[in-house]
Motif scaffolding. Structure first.
Motif, short mmCIF file in Angstrom:
data_model
loop_
_atom_site.label_atom_id
_atom_site.label_comp_id
_atom_site.label_asym_id
_atom_site.label_seq_id
_atom_site.Cartn_x
_atom_site.Cartn_y
_atom_site.Cartn_z
N GLU A 148 1.01 -1.32 0.07
CA GLU A 148 0.02 -0.09 0.00
C GLU A 148 0.85 1.14 0.20
N VAL A 150 1.17 5.07 -0.12
CA VAL A 150 0.29 6.08 0.44
C VAL A 150 1.03 7.47 0.49
N HIS A 184 -4.93 2.80 6.35
CA HIS A 184 -5.07 2.80 4.72
C HIS A 184 -6.45 1.81 4.36
#
Length: 471
Positions: A148, A150, A184
């Protein structure tokens, strides 16, 4: 040009990052004041080096080295990628990030493995907020491809783009999370399932083992290759997702879940969960569980790869990107790879059918070498095996690195005869041989025919060179 990854924090996640980068050819520097860090990471690396190459048919890059350094500054100096995996306390992360930025290049990717903090929180008070982002992995980092990624509005777009390129280069899937949100994306799902599971155990509805069985024998297998929404689309039948939503949407208002009501995290609940987990898995050592997990993941991912689906497609595409042209030596080295766990039988050694597959792969590499590649086959031409004689000379086990040499014995007209030898890489022992005779065919008529001129010419030149070398 040597690429350098700095790993700050050598726990389970940091060790997984170190192994992933090193096995993809990066030089890795690790800083962790824990005196046991080197032992722990070396154990993780041993696991990773055994299983990650099993996902690939192409030869892996030459392993990078992992160096344990005495200071954080030594780790990050000149690094291209810096992965922070220190404990989940914001004050600690702020201190570590400040120390990193005092010594690292301004254009390095500075990524945090955090599952709990947003990038804007990590960037507070930073010297160069633009290079900081979250790159949240999943354990084991060396096998699971999801990251992930971000950024925040303060993140440098060019550094974010380079981070995505690097993650793709090392065989991972950067899921670009477009907006900051607590936990997330993936961990929000996990937290929801975790909360519901705690209630089911607390209320005596199910044990830890029964819940795990519900996941791994049922929807977990569907999720592994179709995710959530695609699974439910299929559940809607021919009418698709709209029908599924109409049929099951009303249940969202039913009083099933306790997701909005968290059970009190008491010592009794902790004891209940821990005792049941001990009863379920306590007799098996953690390294044995990790090995079983890794073997299972390899088998699942290779199955998905064979179907060119989901995470398996990522591996297939990455595998193809690692392939290079064959050399000009005689005999040709047509295959270099590690024997995967799903190629072994009940005796623990490679199944005889896989020898045929391995030699077939060697033939396909040679076919590609002379121009009879995928496009050639799609255009309606190929070579079919007419006869093979395989001799098995020694056992081959999962995890062994092997290579195949191939010599062209006959390469004239529609006839192609090859001599393959399979070798153990560690000592060059010949493990098996294959005498293979192939005929060129038209896929339209399914009958033998001469190859197209460009392939015929390339094959004749190759056969002549091999004949001269064999004299």
């Amino acid at each position: 040009m040597t690429k350098v990854a700095a790993i700050i924090g050598g726990g389970v996640i940091g060790g997984g990052w170190a192994a992933r980068f090193a096995l993809m050819g990066w030089e890795v520097r690790v800083f962790d004041p824990d005196p046991e860090a080197e032992r722990k990471i070396n154990e993780v690396m041993a696991n990773a080096a055994r299983v990650l190459p099993m996902l690939y048919e192409a030869p892996m890059p030459k392993h990078g080295t992992i160096t344990f350094v005495g200071t954080l500054a030594d780790a990050v100096a000149g690094a291209d990628w810096i992965q922070e995996s220190v404990p989940e306390r914001l004050d600690i992360k702020h201190k570590v990030i400040a120390d990193i930025q005092a010594a690292c290049p301004d254009d390095a990717v500075l990524a945090s493995s955090t599952s709990g903090f947003k990038p804007s929180e990590l960037q507070q008070g930073a010297k160069h907020a633009g290079q900081i982002m979250v790159a949240h992995p999943f354990n084991p980092v060396y096998l699971l491809p999801l990251i992930e990624l971000v950024p925040s509005v303060a993140s440098d777009d060019s550094i974010v783009a380079r981070a995505k390129d690097i993650l793709t280069e090392i065989g991972m899937y950067p899921l670009h999370v477009r907006a900051e949100i607590d936990a997330h994306i993936a961990d929000r799902f996990l937290e929801a399932v975790w909360r519901e599971a705690l209630w089911l155990v607390k209320d005596g509805i199910a044990t830890t083992e029964e819940i795990d069985n519900a996941i791994r024998y049922g929807f977990g297998l569907r999720w592994a290759q179709m995710g959530l929404f695609e699974t439910y689309r299929v559940a809607g039948g021919e009418a698709g997702m709209r029908h599924f939503m109409a049929q099951f949407g009303p249940c969202l208002s039913w009083p099933w879940t306790k997701l909005m009501d968290v059970p009190e995290f008491t010592d009794d609940l902790v004891d209940l969960i821990a005792d049941q987990s001990d009863a379920q898995s306590g007799a098996v050592g953690i390294r044995d569980l990790e090995r079983l997990r890794d073997n299972n993941l390899v088998a699942i991912l290779r199955a998905l790869k064979q179907q060119d689906a989901a995470a398996g497609k990522l591996i297939r595409d990455h595998d193809d990107s690692l392939r290079g042209p064959l050399g000009e030596e005689v005999p040709l080295v047509t295959v270099r790879r590690v024997v995967p766990v799903d190629w072994t039988d009940m005796n623990g050694h490679m199944n005889e059918g896989r020898y045929g597959q391995l030699f077939s792969d060697a033939s396909e590499e040679l076919m590609t070498h002379i121009g009879a590649d995928r496009a050639y086959v799609e255009a309606g031409n190929s070579y079919f095996t007419a006869e093979t004689t395989i001799k098995y000379l020694a056992e081959t086990h999962a995890g062994e690195e092997i290579y195949v040499t191939t010599r062209v014995v006959i390469g004239q007209g529609k006839k192609l005869k090859l001599w393959h030898q399979m070798h153990r890489s560690s000592d060059d022992t010949v493990l098996a041989t294959c005498d293979q005779f192939l005929l060129h065919v038209s896929l339209d008529t399914r009958r033998s025919c001469p190859p197209l001129p460009q392939v015929a010419d390339a094959l004749e030149r190759l056969a002549a060179r091999h004949a001269e070398a064999g004299e």
